[in-house]
Structures are given as C-alpha cells and as structure tokens.
Design a protein around this motif. Structure first.
Motif, PDB file in Angstrom:
ATOM      1  N   GLU A 212       0.830  -1.211   0.000  1.00 32.84           N
ATOM      2  CA  GLU A 212       0.000   0.000   0.000  1.00 32.84           C
ATOM      3  C   GLU A 212       0.861   1.256   0.000  1.00 32.84           C
ATOM      4  O   GLU A 212       0.515   2.261  -0.589  1.00 32.84           O
ATOM      5  N   THR A 213       2.007   1.200   0.706  1.00 33.34           N
ATOM      6  CA  THR A 213       2.869   2.375   0.764  1.00 33.34           C
ATOM      7  C   THR A 213       3.737   2.445  -0.480  1.00 33.34           C
ATOM      8  O   THR A 213       4.117   1.424  -1.032  1.00 33.34           O
ATOM      9  N   ARG A 214       4.055   3.675  -0.901  1.00 38.41           N
ATOM     10  CA  ARG A 214       4.886   3.879  -2.090  1.00 38.41           C
ATOM     11  C   ARG A 214       6.350   4.064  -1.712  1.00 38.41           C
ATOM     12  O   ARG A 214       7.198   4.264  -2.569  1.00 38.41           O
ATOM     13  N   THR A 215       6.643   4.044  -0.396  1.00 36.43           N
ATOM     14  CA  THR A 215       8.025   4.155   0.079  1.00 36.43           C
ATOM     15  C   THR A 215       8.342   2.924   0.922  1.00 36.43           C
ATOM     16  O   THR A 215       7.443   2.269   1.440  1.00 36.43           O
ATOM     17  N   VAL A 216       9.629   2.628   1.089  1.00 40.60           N
ATOM     18  CA  VAL A 216      10.018   1.401   1.803  1.00 40.60           C
ATOM     19  C   VAL A 216       9.841   1.541   3.314  1.00 40.60           C
ATOM     20  O   VAL A 216       9.905   2.640   3.860  1.00 40.60           O
ATOM     21  N   GLU A 217       9.624   0.398   3.988  1.00 42.43           N
ATOM     22  CA  GLU A 217       9.376   0.375   5.438  1.00 42.43           C
ATOM     23  C   GLU A 217      10.594   0.870   6.233  1.00 42.43           C
ATOM     24  O   GLU A 217      10.458   1.398   7.333  1.00 42.43           O
ATOM     25  N   GLU A 218      11.801   0.670   5.659  1.00 43.87           N
ATOM     26  CA  GLU A 218      13.036   1.032   6.382  1.00 43.87           C
ATOM     27  C   GLU A 218      13.263   2.544   6.432  1.00 43.87           C
ATOM     28  O   GLU A 218      14.168   3.020   7.110  1.00 43.87           O
ATOM     29  N   LEU A 219      12.432   3.307   5.703  1.00 42.55           N
ATOM     30  CA  LEU A 219      12.605   4.764   5.653  1.00 42.55           C
ATOM     31  C   LEU A 219      11.815   5.448   6.770  1.00 42.55           C
ATOM     32  O   LEU A 219      10.605   5.272   6.877  1.00 42.55           O
ATOM     33  N   THR A 316      25.981   4.869   0.837  1.00 40.03           N
ATOM     34  CA  THR A 316      26.326   5.564   2.089  1.00 40.03           C
ATOM     35  C   THR A 316      25.321   6.641   2.495  1.00 40.03           C
ATOM     36  O   THR A 316      25.434   7.194   3.590  1.00 40.03           O
ATOM     37  N   VAL A 317      24.356   6.954   1.625  1.00 40.84           N
ATOM     38  CA  VAL A 317      23.397   8.033   1.953  1.00 40.84           C
ATOM     39  C   VAL A 317      22.440   7.569   3.050  1.00 40.84           C
ATOM     40  O   VAL A 317      21.654   6.650   2.864  1.00 40.84           O
ATOM     41  N   GLN A 318      22.532   8.213   4.195  1.00 39.98           N
ATOM     42  CA  GLN A 318      21.684   7.869   5.342  1.00 39.98           C
ATOM     43  C   GLN A 318      20.552   8.870   5.540  1.00 39.98           C
ATOM     44  O   GLN A 318      19.542   8.550   6.143  1.00 39.98           O
ATOM     45  N   VAL A 319      20.760  10.099   5.047  1.00 41.90           N
ATOM     46  CA  VAL A 319      19.769  11.165   5.281  1.00 41.90           C
ATOM     47  C   VAL A 319      19.474  11.909   3.986  1.00 41.90           C
ATOM     48  O   VAL A 319      20.399  12.249   3.232  1.00 41.90           O
ATOM     49  N   VAL A 320      18.187  12.143   3.739  1.00 42.80           N
ATOM     50  CA  VAL A 320      17.760  13.031   2.644  1.00 42.80           C
ATOM     51  C   VAL A 320      16.975  14.175   3.278  1.00 42.80           C
ATOM     52  O   VAL A 320      16.045  13.948   4.053  1.00 42.80           O
ATOM     53  N   ILE A 321      17.390  15.406   2.965  1.00 47.01           N
ATOM     54  CA  ILE A 321      16.679  16.586   3.492  1.00 47.01           C
ATOM     55  C   ILE A 321      16.060  17.335   2.319  1.00 47.01           C
ATOM     56  O   ILE A 321      16.750  17.680   1.360  1.00 47.01           O
ATOM     57  N   ASN A 322      14.759  17.570   2.381  1.00 48.74           N
ATOM     58  CA  ASN A 322      14.061  18.384   1.378  1.00 48.74           C
ATOM     59  C   ASN A 322      14.042  19.827   1.866  1.00 48.74           C
ATOM     60  O   ASN A 322      13.285  20.150   2.788  1.00 48.74           O
ATOM     61  N   ARG A 344      18.498  -1.287   3.517  1.00 48.17           N
ATOM     62  CA  ARG A 344      19.177  -0.486   4.547  1.00 48.17           C
ATOM     63  C   ARG A 344      18.198   0.532   5.139  1.00 48.17           C
ATOM     64  O   ARG A 344      17.189   0.856   4.545  1.00 48.17           O
ATOM     65  N   ASN A 345      18.541   1.056   6.332  1.00 43.03           N
ATOM     66  CA  ASN A 345      17.705   2.074   6.976  1.00 43.03           C
ATOM     67  C   ASN A 345      18.104   3.461   6.505  1.00 43.03           C
ATOM     68  O   ASN A 345      19.235   3.672   6.052  1.00 43.03           O
ATOM     69  N   GLY A 346      17.182   4.406   6.635  1.00 44.32           N
ATOM     70  CA  GLY A 346      17.470   5.785   6.247  1.00 44.32           C
ATOM     71  C   GLY A 346      16.450   6.749   6.824  1.00 44.32           C
ATOM     72  O   GLY A 346      15.379   6.329   7.294  1.00 44.32           O
ATOM     73  N   VAL A 347      16.794   8.027   6.807  1.00 45.68           N
ATOM     74  CA  VAL A 347      15.914   9.072   7.351  1.00 45.68           C
ATOM     75  C   VAL A 347      15.672  10.121   6.268  1.00 45.68           C
ATOM     76  O   VAL A 347      16.598  10.507   5.561  1.00 45.68           O
ATOM     77  N   SER A 348      14.421  10.572   6.133  1.00 46.47           N
ATOM     78  CA  SER A 348      14.129  11.717   5.263  1.00 46.47           C
ATOM     79  C   SER A 348      13.460  12.801   6.100  1.00 46.47           C
ATOM     80  O   SER A 348      12.586  12.507   6.917  1.00 46.47           O
ATOM     81  N   ILE A 349      13.910  14.036   5.913  1.00 47.08           N
ATOM     82  CA  ILE A 349      13.343  15.168   6.659  1.00 47.08           C
ATOM     83  C   ILE A 349      12.917  16.238   5.655  1.00 47.08           C
ATOM     84  O   ILE A 349      13.719  16.680   4.827  1.00 47.08           O
TER      85      ILE A 349
END
Length: 480
Positions: A212-219, A316-322, A344-349
């Motif tokens: 249902e989600t368009r983004t991965v669970e690890e994000l 190596t990208v762990q963070v994406v900032i918009n 892999r895990n990651g964070v978006s802000i």
C-alpha cells in the motif's frame, strides 16, 4: 522467495550476482525476470531501491550471451548521471562476456560518441535528446537490429512538462525495429500507464508492487515545521547534529532551483561542512566529478536539484533533506528514495513552511504513510539565526557578482538552440502569451466588476421596492 536459478537465470550470471553480494532476487526481479526471459514485453512498477535495474540487466545479458552482436540493447533514461550508473551495472555484471557499452548523453563530445556508436557496442545507454541528435545528423550506425528497448524512469520520459522528450522519442522510435522487446520501469508508473501500454506489443506483462505504501518500510519519514525565514538556520542546525553524532553518514539536500543549490553550497562551506553541488547549470564533466567525489565520501554533503532525484544508488546516503516541500508527491517519492535502499535504513526530513501544509497532505495520501514531526530545540536554532542569515546574504552578493543570472539566461538560450528553436522567436512567443494572459485577466476582471455592479443595482432596486411597500402599508394604516 525463490532463488535466481528457479527464475531461469544462467549459472554464470548467478555466479556474477554472488560475487556482487546479490544472493536472493527481490520481488520486482522475481516477478519480472521470467516473462522477460520468455520474450514478453514488461512494465514494472516498484519502490525506489528495490532492484529494478538488475531486473532488466540480468535477462538482457542472458539473451545477449546466446547471440552476441551489436547494437543489441538500447536503454533510455531521463538524466545523464543515471545513464552512467546503468552502464556501470551492465559493465560489472557483463564482464565475463567482454561487454562493450556506449554512453550517449548531452554535455559530452559528440564526435567521440559517434565513433563509439560506429564500433557497434552491445549496449547503448542514452538520454533521448542527444541520441535523437545523432540519429538526425549521422548515418554511421543503425538501431534496426536491436532486440531490447528499455525505458528506465519511464513515466518521466513520457510525461509532458518543462523537459518534454516527446519529439526526441518519436525520432528514436522511428529508427527502431517493430519487432523488439520493450521493457518499462519506474517507481511511479501508474500515472502514464495507458501511454506506456501503447508502446508494448509482445503480450505485455504488468507487475506493480502490491504494498500500500509507495516508500520502503526502512525509511523513517519526518518533517520540520519552520517559517520560510528560519529554514536555513534549521538546516545548519540539523547538519551540525548529524555530523556530530554520525561522522560516517552522507547527506543529500534537495532544493528547488540551481541558484538555491549554489547559495546553500557556498553557505555550508562557510560553516566548514564538506559540501559539493549538482545541478543543470554546471558543466557535465564537473557534474560527473562532483558525483564521483560524493560517492567516494570525499565530500559528505551533496546539495542538488531534482537532476539527482531519480535512480541514483549511493549506499552511504543515510539522510535526505528536502529544503523545499516538493510540489508533486511523485517528486517526493523519488527524492526520499535516495536513502533506505536495498534493505538499509534511512531518514528523510522535509522542511515545511506555513504555506506547504496542503502539499504534505497530498504526499501522505499518495505514499499511504504519515510523516512524523522531527523534534528540534528551537532555542538552539535561534542562537545561530543571525549568523546564518548574514552568511546567506554574503553568499547571495558573491553569487550576484559572478553574473549567475546572466549565465542562466545564456544557458537557456543554448538549450533552445540545441532543441532547434530560435531564442528570439521563443521570447516573442512568450511575450505574446503573457499579453494574452493579461488581456484575459483584464477581461475577467471587467466581467466580474459588471456582475458585481449588476448585483449591487439589483439589491438596491429590491431595497427600494421593499421600502415603497412598507410606506404604502404605513399610509394605509394611517388612513384607517
């Protein structure tokens, strides 16, 4: 989940995958590879970072190994950086075949590319504009014998907008044989599905991720509510926190324009952050060099426009900032897909101003997931606010001194000439359109004024009628 051998993949390819650390197929590979190997056209829609590239590279290499000739496969992509990344995957996995590839993108020497094409490489990876230019101007190569046409980020190639590939695609498709396999892949495919299906002929197989989600669970998807004037201070504070806590993390910051990209790079360098930029106003060689430096972790922070939002795979990208809230949910999906790839895990802000709340709701509706607030101590941000604002202004003045805006206009003119358009005619056409818009606006305003005036007169007449009726009633009562 099955293994590669049960999908019909050859032993030498399975061995190559194991050497690269790919032991099990992902859902998109498991579902799309068997139909491709059967000779069917395929439309694959899966989340970012789910292994879509390998889903078409592996079957193409298997078919190529059975009957190697050039030019066997054509891959079209919307961005130059993605073209190089796909070619690299073909090169690495196809090494035992002695695979010859050719990359045909803008910003590079056309004569060199023509020579490479004339040598009949097995795989051509191209952006539509430059390949169409070669087809129009050269007869040293032929695409009439290709077996595969692959469109990566197919929805972007087929949508009509600021970068419209329609005319170039018509030229390319006219140079291809009717009998071929067409493979179309993207993370956001459903919008242009009808258009995509018209390109496929061989019993097309369509597969879309059932999640249902368009983004991965690890994000881990977050937002920061920040007024427009304090956004940069929040950004500096965030980066300081991440670099203090995780010195090995790489960060991508997405912004709206080339100018913003340049100013933020200059500003963060003033704060001694190892920052590099990527946008369309840069020379192509500089773009590739900057991307290589970021991939090699020479620089830990990449500030980019949406030229870096699609397909790029940097582990190596762990963070994406918009830095700005994307206007379209699918731009958001592609941007945040640069992290949390391949399990892999990651964070978006996402930095959200008071004017962007409706955009966040649209993103949440499309991704079927709620963005959580990222907690920030506001007093720490306010401490650095003056320093950040002063530094930004200094950077803006320095950039203005380099005639950046004039260079942008020259760049636009150059792009129009390359597209076969007359810049003067385009400017006149734009001016005419503006005139028409102004006339329409004035006409609309006049119509609204006359409507309002009529309504006011109508109200006035009805009030006078009511007044007369009341006076008549009063006169009758007095007569009695």
């Amino acid at each position: 989940m099955s293994d590669f051998s049960s999908l019909g993949l050859a032993d030498w390819l399975i061995k190559q995958c194991k050497q690269l650390g790919i032991n099990k197929p992902t859902p998109v590979q498991e579902n799309c590879m068997p139909p491709i190997l059967e000779g069917r056209d395929c439309l694959g829609c899966a989340k970012t970072g789910s292994g879509k590239t390998a889903a078409f590279v592996l079957p193409v290499l298997q078919k190529l190994s059975q009957d190697p000739y050039g030019i066997f496969c054509l891959v079209l992509t919307p961005t130059r950086e993605l073209a190089y990344q796909i070619a690299e995957q073909f090169r690495v996995i196809g090494k035992p075949l002695g695979l010859r590839d050719c990359i045909v993108v803008g910003g590079m020497d056309m004569v060199t590319q023509s020579l490479e094409l004339s040598r009949q490489p097995h795989v051509v990876v191209a952006t539509p504009g430059r390949l169409a230019d070669h087809i129009r101007s050269s007869n040293t190569f032929s695409l009439k014998r290709i077996q595969f046409l692959i469109m990566d980020e197919a929805d972007r190639l087929l949508e009509q907008g600021c970068t419209d590939f329609t005319k170039d695609l018509e030229v390319i498709l006219g140079a291809l044989p009717a009998k071929r396999q067409t493979l179309l892949f993207s993370a956001t495919l459903t919008d242009t599905l009808q258009e995509l299906q018209s390109l496929t002929m061989n019993k097309p197989f369509f597969w879309e991720s059932k999640s249902e989600t368009r983004t991965v669970e690890e994000l881990d998807q977050r937002y920061i509510l920040a007024p427009e004037k304090i956004k940069d201070a929040y950004l500096v504070h965030l980066i300081q926190n991440f670099t203090d806590q995780h010195s090995d993390w790489s960060i991508i910051i997405f912004c709206k324009t080339c100018k913003d990209c340049q100013i933020l790079t200059m500003m963060l360098r003033k704060f001694n952050f190892p920052t590099i930029s990527l946008h369309s106003m840069m020379k192509q060689k500089v773009r590739f060099a900057n991307l290589s430096k970021f991939k090699a972790s020479v620089y830990k922070i990449l500030i980019a426009t949406d030229v870096a939002s699609r397909g790029l795979d940097i582990p190596t990208v762990q963070v994406v900032i918009n830095h700005n809230t994307p206007g379209l949910p699918k731009i958001y999906i592609h941007r945040v897909g640069r992290t949390a790839r391949a399990g892999r895990n990651g964070v978006s802000i996402t930095m959200v101003t008071q004017y962007d709340i409706h955009l966040v709701h649209a993103i949440e509706e499309q991704t079927q997931s709620k963005l959580k607030e990222y907690e920030v101590e506001e007093k720490d941000v306010l401490k650095i606010l003056t320093q950040v604002n002063v530094t930004r202004r200094e950077c803006e003045i320095r950039l203005e001194a380099t005639d950046f805006d004039e260079k942008k206009e020259v760049h636009k003119r150059k792009q129009l000439i390359l597209e076969g358009k007359d810049p003067e005619m385009e400017a006149k056409r734009k001016a005419e359109l503006e005139k028409i818009k102004k006339h329409k606006k004035k006409f609309k305003e006049r119509v609204q004024e006359s409507v309002l005036q009529q309504q006011a007169e109508q109200r006035q007449r009805s009030l006078l009628k009511k007044k007369r009726r009341l006076e008549q009633k009063k006169a009758k009562l007095e007569a009695k």
